[in-house]
Design a protein around this motif. Structure first.
Motif, short mmCIF file in Angstrom:
data_model
loop_
_atom_site.label_atom_id
_atom_site.label_comp_id
_atom_site.label_asym_id
_atom_site.label_seq_id
_atom_site.Cartn_x
_atom_site.Cartn_y
_atom_site.Cartn_z
N TYR A 1 0.86 -1.19 0.00
CA TYR A 1 0.00 0.00 0.00
C TYR A 1 0.89 1.23 0.00
O TYR A 1 2.09 1.17 0.25
CB TYR A 1 -0.94 0.02 1.21
CG TYR A 1 -0.28 0.41 2.52
CD1 TYR A 1 -0.34 1.72 3.00
CD2 TYR A 1 0.40 -0.53 3.30
CE1 TYR A 1 0.25 2.08 4.20
CE2 TYR A 1 1.00 -0.18 4.49
CZ TYR A 1 0.93 1.13 4.94
OH TYR A 1 1.53 1.48 6.13
N HIS B 1 -4.13 -2.26 -4.06
CA HIS B 1 -4.72 -2.91 -5.22
C HIS B 1 -6.06 -3.57 -4.92
O HIS B 1 -7.04 -3.36 -5.64
CB HIS B 1 -3.76 -3.95 -5.77
CG HIS B 1 -4.30 -4.72 -6.93
ND1 HIS B 1 -4.47 -4.17 -8.18
CD2 HIS B 1 -4.73 -6.01 -7.04
CE1 HIS B 1 -4.97 -5.07 -9.00
NE2 HIS B 1 -5.14 -6.20 -8.35
N VAL C 1 -12.57 3.32 -7.66
CA VAL C 1 -12.06 2.09 -8.26
C VAL C 1 -11.65 2.41 -9.69
O VAL C 1 -12.50 2.80 -10.50
CB VAL C 1 -13.11 0.96 -8.25
CG1 VAL C 1 -12.54 -0.31 -8.87
CG2 VAL C 1 -13.59 0.69 -6.84
N CYS D 1 -7.96 -5.23 -1.36
CA CYS D 1 -8.89 -4.91 -0.29
C CYS D 1 -8.18 -4.98 1.05
O CYS D 1 -7.04 -5.42 1.15
CB CYS D 1 -10.06 -5.90 -0.30
SG CYS D 1 -9.61 -7.57 0.27
N ASN E 1 -8.47 2.21 -5.38
CA ASN E 1 -8.38 0.76 -5.59
C ASN E 1 -8.29 0.41 -7.07
O ASN E 1 -8.72 1.18 -7.93
CB ASN E 1 -9.64 0.07 -5.06
CG ASN E 1 -9.56 -0.31 -3.60
OD1 ASN E 1 -10.54 -0.75 -3.04
ND2 ASN E 1 -8.42 -0.13 -2.96
N TYR F 1 -15.78 -5.32 -0.13
CA TYR F 1 -16.32 -4.67 -1.33
C TYR F 1 -17.76 -4.19 -1.14
O TYR F 1 -18.17 -3.21 -1.76
CB TYR F 1 -16.21 -5.63 -2.53
CG TYR F 1 -14.77 -5.86 -2.91
CD1 TYR F 1 -14.06 -4.90 -3.63
CD2 TYR F 1 -14.11 -7.01 -2.51
CE1 TYR F 1 -12.72 -5.10 -3.95
CE2 TYR F 1 -12.76 -7.21 -2.82
CZ TYR F 1 -12.08 -6.25 -3.54
OH TYR F 1 -10.76 -6.44 -3.85
N HIS G 1 -8.10 -3.75 -9.20
CA HIS G 1 -8.39 -5.17 -9.02
C HIS G 1 -9.74 -5.65 -9.56
O HIS G 1 -9.79 -6.63 -10.31
CB HIS G 1 -8.28 -5.54 -7.55
CG HIS G 1 -8.33 -7.02 -7.28
ND1 HIS G 1 -7.56 -7.92 -7.99
CD2 HIS G 1 -9.06 -7.76 -6.40
CE1 HIS G 1 -7.81 -9.14 -7.54
NE2 HIS G 1 -8.71 -9.07 -6.58
#
Length: 662
Positions: A414, A424, A566, A426, A544, A517, A546
């Motif tokens: 992170y 990336h 995201v 969670c 984020n 999520y 991914h």
């Protein structure tokens, strides 16, 4: 109450530090000059940050987005020439800046008066470069200037319309550049400088590798970038594990490369021969058509049926090897709680069926010539020899080693930068929104402590000696981070690779997302996360990648009222039908946050020949009430500390504690 001894120790430490500072700023004049310079920097606008995620080897799209800075360069051209140049000429200038070498060759074929075109173009590039350089100090710009033209560009960038006495001087510089045949080289240098100045910092939010063909090209590009950080994605950590010698990661890397018809990354780019695997696959699966393993995206007009069959056999062979190796890792680590992924011992090899959760399913492929039903997770002697040779090849590939060293040094799990928290996947959570506990080598950790421990273990582990128990532990950790149920990089309850290949039952293919999520749709959860990482909830955001945002299903990249973004919009071609776009990028400049969605990039050739930029749409996510200056960001806090230290040095000079240099 603090003791006199503590105060004395601090005074000695401070004095030693000021003496070190004195070596660089030896006089009141030098220290004062630096204070003035630093205070001036605090009042410059913050530089533009550029965020990209989930590139997945799509190097042409990536490099184009990097070159146009998600529209920043075109916006600067429009700013300067909106009222003086038609759109067609502004587009042409933009393409020249993106691809100067290639575009020059095309332009020169059609221009009659080349000297006049050179003169106009050089002046236009200088004006665009002036705007691009305006956020930086002159010293920063000077450091970015290309060799051979540094002094000239510096002079031209700081020319002013009111300097009548110097107009002829500047005119002669341009004319001389053209006269001595250096115009092409100057245009290329100026274009590269504009690209360099457009973005102050590049953030890659994971998944450079797998699917597309150009991950090594992307890594070379990043290694040459002036300012970049990487947050590891699960596909990146899988490649790190492969380079480190994890056989389970190596098997996954080869399986995905064969699945997406991308073996050239392994063989052509990294020089890793898969010939031992190919020979084994052709022998072991000689009578198997391997229909379930025909690679995706393969163009049968360009590949012979023999090539297609060979890749399919390699694909199946490595997939079975992968399941065996993964089973061995799972058995070594009961703390991973992945017993549900032990499926080879649940197969009835005579009937061609499997029992999952008490229910029997028929397998779509029943041929397993290399599996011993009594010891299904044991490699055959031939499989073991193949994997040992592949392990050596992965661990000794110099280019791969160089790329993974860079990934480790510039990467992290992170990053907290200018009030943005980037990772990336969670933060593992429970359904109620609490941070989930994860076992890392016997330590039960959650939240920021979990991330810090993973980061430390990966970074330390990549340097431990091969053949040791510590090396084996890190190999397994890297594999777990790739696909484990509580891995922050994977973010799902299980990886259903076996089911997707062998069972025609869609419900068994589902990989349930971590509760994170669903939770981060709520603003209070995002605020909780930001506080956990020591960030101000009022000013900060989570960024984020991914999980691709499926626009076709009405999904939005903006979560929790703008607290989380995201930016995986599906840059990889395989995701385009699913997402409806071809990727998101994020810009953070002095005016605020801007989200850009991109349409598919056709090709570099079309971009150059037809001046087709990526069609993009921008949305202003957050507009700064007051323009952000360097004083308002992380860099500003560092500079303020430097100013305070220099002020202490000035005081030491004035009260005689430290003597000025002679």
């Amino acid at each position: 109450m603090k003791s006199d001894k503590t105060d004395n120790n601090r005074e000695k430490r401070d004095y030693r530090y000021l003496k070190l500072l004195h070596m660089r700023y030896g006089t009141i004049r030098k220290a004062s000059e630096e204070i003035i310079n630093l205070n001036a920097i605090l009042n410059l606008p913050k530089g533009t940050e550029h965020f990209l995620s989930d590139i997945h080897g799509e190097y042409e799209s990536f490099i184009h987005i990097l070159k146009n800075a998600s529209g920043v360069i075109k916006s600067k051209i429009d700013m300067v020439f909106e009222h003086t140049l038609p759109e067609s000429e502004r587009k042409s200038l933009a393409t020249l800046i993106y691809y100067p070498e290639e575009k020059l060759e095309i332009i020169k074929e059609d221009i009659e008066d080349l000297d006049e075109w050179y003169t106009l173009t050089l002046h236009r590039l200088i004006e665009v470069c002036k705007v691009s350089a305006s956020k930086y100090t002159r010293s920063v710009v000077r450091k970015a200037l290309p060799e051979g033209f540094g002094y000239i560009i510096d002079e031209l960038l700081h020319s002013q319309d009111y300097e009548m006495d110097k107009n002829e001087y500047y005119k002669q510089i341009v004319e001389t550049i053209i006269k001595i045949g250096r115009a092409d080289a100057f245009i290329i240098a100026m274009s590269n400088l504009i690209q360099r100045l457009a973005i102050a910092r590049l953030h890659i939010i994971g998944d450079i590798y797998d699917r597309g063909p150009g991950a090594p090209i992307i890594m070379d590009t990043l290694m040459n970038h002036h300012s970049v950080d990487i947050q590891w994605g699960n596909h990146d950590i899988e490649w790190m594990g492969a380079s480190f010698g994890s056989m389970a990661c190596i098997a996954n890397v080869i399986r995905l490369s064969s699945k997406f018809d991308n073996m050239n990354t392994i063989e052509g780019e990294y020089g890793i021969s898969v010939r031992p695997l190919a020979i084994f696959a052709m022998e072991a699966y000689a009578e198997d058509d391997c229909e379930q393993f025909i690679p995706r995206h393969i163009d049968v007009t360009e590949y012979s049926k023999h090539d297609e069959k060979l890749i399919s056999k390699i694909h199946k062979a490595i997939t079975i090897i992968q399941f065996k190796l993964e089973g061995q890792v799972i058995k070594r680590h009961p703390e991973y709680k992945m017993e549900g992924r032990l499926l080879l011992d649940k197969i009835d090899y005579d009937k061609g069926t499997i029992i999952i959760d008490g229910k029997e399913y028929e397998l779509v492929d029943k041929n397993f010539p290399t599996i011993d039903p009594e010891n299904p997770y044991e490699l055959t002697d031939d499989e073991l020899e193949v994997m040992e040779r592949l392990r050596t090849a992965f661990m000794t590939s110099e280019r791969l080693k160089k790329h993974m060293y860079f990934m480790c040094e510039r990467g992290s799990i992170y990053n907290s930068y200018n009030s943005n928290l980037m990772f990336h996947g969670c933060i593992p959570m429970t359904p109620s929104g609490n941070f989930a506990t994860v076992d890392i080598f016997g330590k039960k950790l959650r939240g920021k402590k979990l991330f810090d421990e993973i980061d430390r273990k990966v970074r330390q582990g990549m340097k431990v000696k091969n053949g040791t128990s510590e090396h084996s532990d890190v190999e397994d950790l890297l594999w777990y981070l790739w696909c484990g149920p509580k891995s922050p990089l994977f973010g799902k309850d299980k990886i259903t690779t076996f089911e997707q290949y062998f069972i025609d039952e869609p419900k068994l293919h589902i990989e349930k997302k971590n509760p994170y999520y669903a939770n981060v749709e709520k603003r209070d959860i995002c605020i909780k996360i930001l506080k956990e990482f020591g960030l101000s909830p009022a000013m900060s955001h989570i960024i984020n990648g991914h999980v691709p945002v499926e626009i076709k299903k009405g999904q939005s990249p903006i979560k929790a009222g703008g607290k989380l973004f995201v930016i995986d919009g599906g840059l990889s071609k395989g995701y385009h039908p699913k997402t409806g776009i071809a990727g998101y990028t994020l810009l953070y400049n002095s005016h605020g946050l801007i989200l850009t969605s991109h349409e598919p990039f056709e090709s570099k050739q079309k971009a150059i020949m037809e001046e087709l930029d990526i069609h993009s749409k921008t949305v202003v996510l957050e507009k700064a009430g007051k323009r952000k200056m360097v004083a308002d960001i992380d860099e500003g806090e560092v500079i303020k500390e430097q100013i305070k230290d220099l002020e202490d040095l000035l005081e030491a000079y004035r009260d005689g504690t430290i003597k000025q240099a002679q």
